[in-house]
Motif scaffolding. Structure first.
Motif, PDB file in Angstrom:
ATOM      1  N   ALA A  62       2.436   8.133  -3.101  1.00 16.96           N
ATOM      2  CA  ALA A  62       3.649   7.345  -3.346  1.00 16.96           C
ATOM      3  C   ALA A  62       4.763   8.156  -3.986  1.00 16.96           C
ATOM      4  O   ALA A  62       5.849   7.618  -4.229  1.00 16.96           O
ATOM      5  CB  ALA A  62       3.313   6.143  -4.233  1.00 16.96           C
ATOM      6  N   SER A 102       8.553   8.087  -2.834  1.00 15.46           N
ATOM      7  CA  SER A 102       8.526   6.936  -1.909  1.00 15.46           C
ATOM      8  C   SER A 102       8.024   7.298  -0.520  1.00 15.46           C
ATOM      9  O   SER A 102       8.309   6.597   0.461  1.00 15.46           O
ATOM     10  CB  SER A 102       9.922   6.292  -1.802  1.00 15.46           C
ATOM     11  OG  SER A 102      10.383   5.856  -3.051  1.00 15.46           O
ATOM     12  N   TRP A 127       6.088   4.389   1.192  1.00 14.42           N
ATOM     13  CA  TRP A 127       6.870   3.230   1.651  1.00 14.42           C
ATOM     14  C   TRP A 127       7.768   3.598   2.827  1.00 14.42           C
ATOM     15  O   TRP A 127       7.939   2.801   3.755  1.00 14.42           O
ATOM     16  CB  TRP A 127       7.690   2.672   0.487  1.00 14.42           C
ATOM     17  CG  TRP A 127       6.823   2.450  -0.715  1.00 14.42           C
ATOM     18  CD1 TRP A 127       6.903   3.086  -1.918  1.00 14.42           C
ATOM     19  CD2 TRP A 127       5.693   1.575  -0.801  1.00 14.42           C
ATOM     20  NE1 TRP A 127       5.905   2.658  -2.757  1.00 14.42           N
ATOM     21  CE2 TRP A 127       5.153   1.730  -2.104  1.00 14.42           C
ATOM     22  CE3 TRP A 127       5.086   0.684   0.078  1.00 14.42           C
ATOM     23  CZ2 TRP A 127       4.030   1.020  -2.534  1.00 14.42           C
ATOM     24  CZ3 TRP A 127       3.974  -0.028  -0.347  1.00 14.42           C
ATOM     25  CH2 TRP A 127       3.464   0.148  -1.632  1.00 14.42           C
ATOM     26  N   ALA A 155       7.533   0.357  -5.221  1.00 13.91           N
ATOM     27  CA  ALA A 155       6.488  -0.479  -4.620  1.00 13.91           C
ATOM     28  C   ALA A 155       6.918  -1.943  -4.586  1.00 13.91           C
ATOM     29  O   ALA A 155       6.763  -2.636  -3.570  1.00 13.91           O
ATOM     30  CB  ALA A 155       5.189  -0.314  -5.387  1.00 13.91           C
ATOM     31  N   THR A 213       7.890  -4.133  -1.115  1.00 12.30           N
ATOM     32  CA  THR A 213       7.069  -5.313  -0.819  1.00 12.30           C
ATOM     33  C   THR A 213       7.898  -6.589  -0.851  1.00 12.30           C
ATOM     34  O   THR A 213       7.773  -7.452   0.024  1.00 12.30           O
ATOM     35  CB  THR A 213       5.909  -5.396  -1.815  1.00 12.30           C
ATOM     36  OG1 THR A 213       5.165  -4.174  -1.783  1.00 12.30           O
ATOM     37  CG2 THR A 213       4.986  -6.553  -1.480  1.00 12.30           C
ATOM     38  N   ALA A 271       0.803  -2.450  -3.150  1.00 16.81           N
ATOM     39  CA  ALA A 271       1.845  -2.260  -4.165  1.00 16.81           C
ATOM     40  C   ALA A 271       1.273  -2.372  -5.568  1.00 16.81           C
ATOM     41  O   ALA A 271       1.617  -1.585  -6.464  1.00 16.81           O
ATOM     42  CB  ALA A 271       2.958  -3.293  -3.960  1.00 16.81           C
ATOM     43  N   VAL A 308      -0.628   0.846  -6.380  1.00 12.32           N
ATOM     44  CA  VAL A 308       0.273   1.956  -6.711  1.00 12.32           C
ATOM     45  C   VAL A 308       0.811   1.801  -8.125  1.00 12.32           C
ATOM     46  O   VAL A 308       0.845   2.765  -8.910  1.00 12.32           O
ATOM     47  CB  VAL A 308       1.426   2.034  -5.690  1.00 12.32           C
ATOM     48  CG1 VAL A 308       2.517   2.992  -6.175  1.00 12.32           C
ATOM     49  CG2 VAL A 308       0.917   2.470  -4.330  1.00 12.32           C
TER      50      VAL A 308
END
Length: 504
Positions: free
Chosen positions: A38, A41, A44, A117, A121, A139, A142
């Motif tokens: 993560a 980012s 994501w 996160a 989400t 999420a 993380v």
């Protein structure tokens, strides 16, 4: 305040000490790998790239999620960490097997990982609650991994998650979520139910962007009369000529994008035939507003005879015959805005692409002197939508009703000091509704006289003719369209002529 901070700090230390006593497990290396995945980012943005390969809600969720992550990173790293510095947990608070080999040295507060996160989400959930629910455990993992590996306090994570969620929700101000329900319309009681395509003339445009559906449609509608566009010939003229030769058509259909639909709708409205829309184009705005997702929806409506009456827009240009539009018409720089927005939207998203396109066009545009309903103005561009569009701002995207009997008129004024700069600032801050440089009105008729060289008219994304005098009007119930049966609420009273949504 100091007392509350002391209590939160004490709770942070107590939580970290209590988790430090947990026995070693397979979760320790898994959480270390997850927290590294993560970083910056990457997790994501990778998920956003995967979602963006699917059209519709997954793609919109990916674009909203990526945008929320970008804004959240700017807030946490550019504002939160510099203004509220905090030391990270001491290394000796946790056993060595849980610590990161190279822990970060920046401020601990707030947690950027937790913020990203939560932002991704929450943003995905706004477009697709099911996808958001599926991402929630990831999420959460993380966010917790930052505490488990000893690089954040629990309050860093909680505040970071709150920031990310807040930023995701704030994206609604600039990019409202398109509702799942289609636009409402009055049910029609005069439609022919057609089986196997008997009596249906179906225009199939294989160049509409979604592939050639001719073989599949011929299998599904074996008795339909399939017509293909003749290169270099006007579609409306071709359809009129074909219908004159056929003589016994009960309905007209079109398989293609918005340009093909607009041509077929003009013919259907003129001849009083019901229209079947099969969305096979790259852009299917009219079909989406109808709630028609694919050919199965279209065929189900056709076989049951379920249809609605919708309004169309009409425009008279100088002394030329009347022209129809099912979605929008525009003057000035708006055709260029649409062209650039649709070109950039797959990469950036509709709102960012629309903002960039407006800035690009306005930077090089020349003001157009006009009279709008008798009042002189200078404008940069003008947009006219058939029925009221939402959102009421930068990127009109959908219509809650298709039978309002009004036109949605929007234009950018050029007769105010710093009008371009004022408009751009209003667009970027999401405050166009209160911006004097941007005018929004709903009315049944509007006349625009150009007091200079002729300008081009674009209808449903296609530049058609040029002229100096344009009379736009709403045509109530002009088109009958097949769509699957659904519960329709009773029609509401229509607004009177000239309901203003901005300064005139």
């Amino acid at each position: 305040m100091r007392g509350m901070v002391r209590r939160l700090t004490s709770a942070d230390h107590d939580f970290v000490r209590s988790t430090a006593a947990w026995p070693r497990s397979a979760a320790d290396p898994a959480l270390r790998r997850l927290t590294h995945l993560a970083d910056h980012s990457k997790l994501w943005l990778g998920l956003a790239a995967a979602l963006a390969t699917r059209r519709g809600r997954p793609r919109r969720a990916a674009l909203r999620g990526a945008g929320a992550v970008a804004f959240t990173s700017a807030v946490t790293n550019g504002i939160g960490k510099p203004l509220l510095p905090r030391r990270r947990p001491a290394a000796n608070l946790l056993p060595e097997h849980r610590r990161l080999a190279a822990p970060p040295t920046s401020s601990s507060f707030p947690s950027g990982h937790a913020a990203s996160a939560a932002a991704f989400t929450a943003a995905v959930s706004m477009e697709s609650p099911r996808l958001g629910l599926a991402l929630l455990p990831l999420a959460g993992a993380v966010a917790y991994s930052r505490v488990h590996t000893g690089v954040h306090w629990p309050t860093d994570v909680l505040v970071g998650a709150a920031i990310g969620t807040g930023v995701a929700v704030a994206t609604h101000r600039w990019w409202p979520v398109r509702p799942a329900a289609p636009g409402l319309a009055r049910p029609s009681a005069r439609t022919a139910a057609i089986e196997r395509g008997e009596g249906l003339v179906l225009l199939v445009n294989p160049a509409s962007g979604g592939g050639d559906p001719s073989c599949e449609l011929a299998r599904l509608l074996p008795r339909a009369d399939l017509v293909h566009p003749i290169p270099g010939r006007d579609l409306t003229e071709q359809l009129h000529a074909h219908l004159d030769a056929t003589g016994n058509a009960q309905a007209l259909g079109v398989a293609g994008g918005d340009g093909s639909v607009a041509a077929a709708a003009a013919v259907a409205a003129t001849r009083g035939l019901p229209l079947l829309v099969v969305p096979t184009g790259t852009l299917n705005h009219f079909a989406r507003d109808l709630g028609i997702v694919d050919a199965a929806d279209s065929l189900r409506a056709l076989s049951s005879g379920s249809a609605v009456d919708v309004n169309l827009g009409a425009v008279l240009v100088d002394d030329l015959p009347q022209r129809w539009f099912v979605n929008t018409a525009s003057l000035g720089g708006y055709p260029d805005v649409v062209r650039l927005r649709e070109k950039w939207a797959p990469r950036w998203g509709k709102w960012p692409a629309g903002a960039a396109a407006l800035v690009r066009v306005l930077a090089s545009a020349e003001p157009i002197p006009v009279r709008i309903n008798g009042f002189r103005h200078r404008i940069w561009l003008l947009f006219v939508g058939s029925n009221g569009y939402r959102p009421k701002g930068l990127a009109p995207t959908w219509r809650p009703r298709l039978d309002t009997g009004v036109l949605d008129v929007r234009y950018v004024r050029a007769d105010l000091p710093f009008s371009r700069a004022r408009f751009v600032v209003g667009a970027l801050t999401g405050a166009l509704f209160h911006n004097r440089a941007y005018v929004q009105q709903e009315c049944r008729r509007v006349r625009v006289e150009v007091l200079g060289p002729p300008v081009a008219l674009a209808r449903d994304g296609e530049v058609s003719v040029t002229g100096r005098a344009f009379t736009f009007a709403a045509r109530d119930g002009a088109l009958q369209v097949y769509r699957p049966e659904r519960d329709e609420p009773r029609a509401t009273p229509r607004p009177a002529f000239g309901v203003a949504r901005g300064p005139s």
